[in-house]
Design a protein around this motif. Structure first.
Motif, PDB file in Angstrom:
ATOM      1  N   ILE A 183       0.846  -1.190   0.000  1.00  0.00           N
ATOM      2  CA  ILE A 183       0.000   0.000   0.000  1.00  0.00           C
ATOM      3  C   ILE A 183       0.884   1.243   0.000  1.00  0.00           C
ATOM      4  O   ILE A 183       1.596   1.507   0.979  1.00  0.00           O
ATOM      5  CB  ILE A 183      -0.941  -0.006   1.236  1.00  0.00           C
ATOM      6  CG1 ILE A 183      -1.670  -1.344   1.366  1.00  0.00           C
ATOM      7  CG2 ILE A 183      -1.891   1.174   1.192  1.00  0.00           C
ATOM      8  CD1 ILE A 183      -2.423  -1.804   0.137  1.00  0.00           C
ATOM      9  N   GLU A 184       0.817   1.997  -1.112  1.00  0.00           N
ATOM     10  CA  GLU A 184       1.693   3.159  -1.261  1.00  0.00           C
ATOM     11  C   GLU A 184       0.948   4.475  -1.460  1.00  0.00           C
ATOM     12  O   GLU A 184       1.551   5.533  -1.320  1.00  0.00           O
ATOM     13  CB  GLU A 184       2.641   2.956  -2.447  1.00  0.00           C
ATOM     14  CG  GLU A 184       3.564   1.784  -2.273  1.00  0.00           C
ATOM     15  CD  GLU A 184       4.482   1.568  -3.458  1.00  0.00           C
ATOM     16  OE1 GLU A 184       5.642   1.184  -3.236  1.00  0.00           O
ATOM     17  OE2 GLU A 184       4.042   1.788  -4.608  1.00  0.00           O
ATOM     18  N   PRO A 188       7.823   1.116  13.983  1.00  0.00           N
ATOM     19  CA  PRO A 188       7.598   0.210  12.858  1.00  0.00           C
ATOM     20  C   PRO A 188       7.775   0.905  11.505  1.00  0.00           C
ATOM     21  O   PRO A 188       7.303   2.012  11.302  1.00  0.00           O
ATOM     22  CB  PRO A 188       6.153  -0.241  13.039  1.00  0.00           C
ATOM     23  CG  PRO A 188       5.835   0.028  14.472  1.00  0.00           C
ATOM     24  CD  PRO A 188       6.660   1.211  14.854  1.00  0.00           C
ATOM     25  N   SER A 189       8.469   0.225  10.613  1.00  0.00           N
ATOM     26  CA  SER A 189       8.615   0.697   9.235  1.00  0.00           C
ATOM     27  C   SER A 189       7.569   0.076   8.333  1.00  0.00           C
ATOM     28  O   SER A 189       7.275   0.593   7.260  1.00  0.00           O
ATOM     29  CB  SER A 189       9.998   0.318   8.695  1.00  0.00           C
ATOM     30  OG  SER A 189      11.001   0.887   9.493  1.00  0.00           O
ATOM     31  N   THR A 223       5.091   2.468   6.630  1.00  0.00           N
ATOM     32  CA  THR A 223       4.692   3.634   7.414  1.00  0.00           C
ATOM     33  C   THR A 223       5.221   4.947   6.842  1.00  0.00           C
ATOM     34  O   THR A 223       4.856   6.008   7.336  1.00  0.00           O
ATOM     35  CB  THR A 223       5.130   3.475   8.887  1.00  0.00           C
ATOM     36  OG1 THR A 223       6.551   3.322   8.941  1.00  0.00           O
ATOM     37  CG2 THR A 223       4.447   2.266   9.520  1.00  0.00           C
ATOM     38  N   ARG A 224       6.018   4.888   5.793  1.00  0.00           N
ATOM     39  CA  ARG A 224       6.498   6.101   5.129  1.00  0.00           C
ATOM     40  C   ARG A 224       5.392   6.770   4.311  1.00  0.00           C
ATOM     41  O   ARG A 224       5.527   7.917   3.914  1.00  0.00           O
ATOM     42  CB  ARG A 224       7.696   5.788   4.243  1.00  0.00           C
ATOM     43  CG  ARG A 224       7.365   4.900   3.063  1.00  0.00           C
ATOM     44  CD  ARG A 224       8.539   4.610   2.118  1.00  0.00           C
ATOM     45  NE  ARG A 224       9.745   4.247   2.783  1.00  0.00           N
ATOM     46  CZ  ARG A 224      10.899   4.938   2.682  1.00  0.00           C
ATOM     47  NH1 ARG A 224      10.974   5.991   1.922  1.00  0.00           N
ATOM     48  NH2 ARG A 224      11.966   4.538   3.329  1.00  0.00           N
ATOM     49  N   PHE A 225       4.286   6.040   4.051  1.00  0.00           N
ATOM     50  CA  PHE A 225       3.198   6.576   3.239  1.00  0.00           C
ATOM     51  C   PHE A 225       1.992   6.908   4.124  1.00  0.00           C
ATOM     52  O   PHE A 225       1.393   6.000   4.705  1.00  0.00           O
ATOM     53  CB  PHE A 225       2.787   5.581   2.153  1.00  0.00           C
ATOM     54  CG  PHE A 225       3.897   5.239   1.203  1.00  0.00           C
ATOM     55  CD1 PHE A 225       4.446   6.203   0.365  1.00  0.00           C
ATOM     56  CD2 PHE A 225       4.408   3.947   1.152  1.00  0.00           C
ATOM     57  CE1 PHE A 225       5.477   5.892  -0.506  1.00  0.00           C
ATOM     58  CE2 PHE A 225       5.437   3.623   0.280  1.00  0.00           C
ATOM     59  CZ  PHE A 225       5.969   4.602  -0.550  1.00  0.00           C
ATOM     60  N   PRO A 226       1.615   8.190   4.238  1.00  0.00           N
ATOM     61  CA  PRO A 226       0.481   8.572   5.091  1.00  0.00           C
ATOM     62  C   PRO A 226      -0.815   7.827   4.755  1.00  0.00           C
ATOM     63  O   PRO A 226      -1.562   7.454   5.665  1.00  0.00           O
ATOM     64  CB  PRO A 226       0.331  10.077   4.838  1.00  0.00           C
ATOM     65  CG  PRO A 226       1.700  10.527   4.427  1.00  0.00           C
ATOM     66  CD  PRO A 226       2.273   9.367   3.649  1.00  0.00           C
ATOM     67  N   GLY A 256      13.732  -0.008   7.061  1.00  0.00           N
ATOM     68  CA  GLY A 256      13.562   1.413   6.781  1.00  0.00           C
ATOM     69  C   GLY A 256      13.906   1.765   5.345  1.00  0.00           C
ATOM     70  O   GLY A 256      13.526   2.822   4.854  1.00  0.00           O
ATOM     71  N   ALA A 257      14.636   0.888   4.646  1.00  0.00           N
ATOM     72  CA  ALA A 257      15.008   1.141   3.246  1.00  0.00           C
ATOM     73  C   ALA A 257      13.807   0.876   2.350  1.00  0.00           C
ATOM     74  O   ALA A 257      12.974   0.025   2.634  1.00  0.00           O
ATOM     75  CB  ALA A 257      16.171   0.245   2.847  1.00  0.00           C
TER      76      ALA A 257
END
Length: 187
Positions: free
Chosen positions: A13-14, A51-52, A67-70, A151-152
């Motif tokens: 999911i992005e 969490p990543s 988790t980098r994508f809201p 995290g990458a």
């Protein structure tokens, strides 16, 4: 080896569209496999960024929420806080705390299979995913990607498979325990 899901059965999911599709697919599920992955900490005193990746799985599909994508965080927040969906996983106490503290996600209706299996077999120590897969599914869960850099981004295929199948094995164990009458269906 535990075969689990194939890459074709895993959705990352992005964006908003992916998030809407995941919500639609999962919001009416009764139970899901659940896990998180965090970037490993290698230095003393270093604090986990949280969490990543958050993983949810049915018996036929897994959804990975970086988790980098809201949009991914908002969608998984809605699913994890939904008290109508039972979330099963291993070592959930730490996951729940990290999600609450780092991402403001309150998780409702979870069951830690580490504790459930420990109590079922009258074991002194909690039982992790690898031991549970061996004990209940009579197969071996690979943990090769466990210490990779979550995290990458983008994730490598072996990370995607590992993360998805960590959540997937939980729901498969629940199905097997239910089939054997060891846990109640509406539990």
């Amino acid at each position: 080896m535990y075969t689990g899901l194939d890459l074709l059965d895993i959705k990352i999911i992005e964006n908003e569209q992916d998030a809407a599709e995941a919500l639609k697919a999962l919001e009416n599920e009764v139970c899901l496999g659940f896990d998180t992955e965090s970037k490993p900490i290698f230095r003393k005193g270093e604090v986990s960024p949280g969490p990543s990746l958050i993983q949810l799985a049915t018996q036929s599909k897994a959804y990975l929420f970086p988790t980098r994508f809201p949009a991914a965080v908002n969608a998984v927040r809605a699913l994890l806080s939904n008290s109508n969906i039972k979330k099963f996983g291993f070592g959930l106490k730490g996951d729940n705390k990290e999600l609450r503290n780092k991402l403001d996600i309150e998780i409702n209706n979870t069951e830690d299979l580490s504790v459930t299996l420990k109590n079922l077999v009258d074991e002194k120590n909690s039982i992790g995913a690898r031991a549970a897969v061996a004990m209940v599914l009579n197969t071996r869960l690979g943990k090769g990607a466990q210490k990779s850099n979550w995290g990458a981004y983008p994730l490598k295929n072996h990370q995607v498979l590992y993360a998805a199948n960590d959540a997937h094995c939980a729901i498969c164990i629940v199905a097997e325990l239910r089939a054997k009458g060891l846990i109640v269906k509406n539990d």
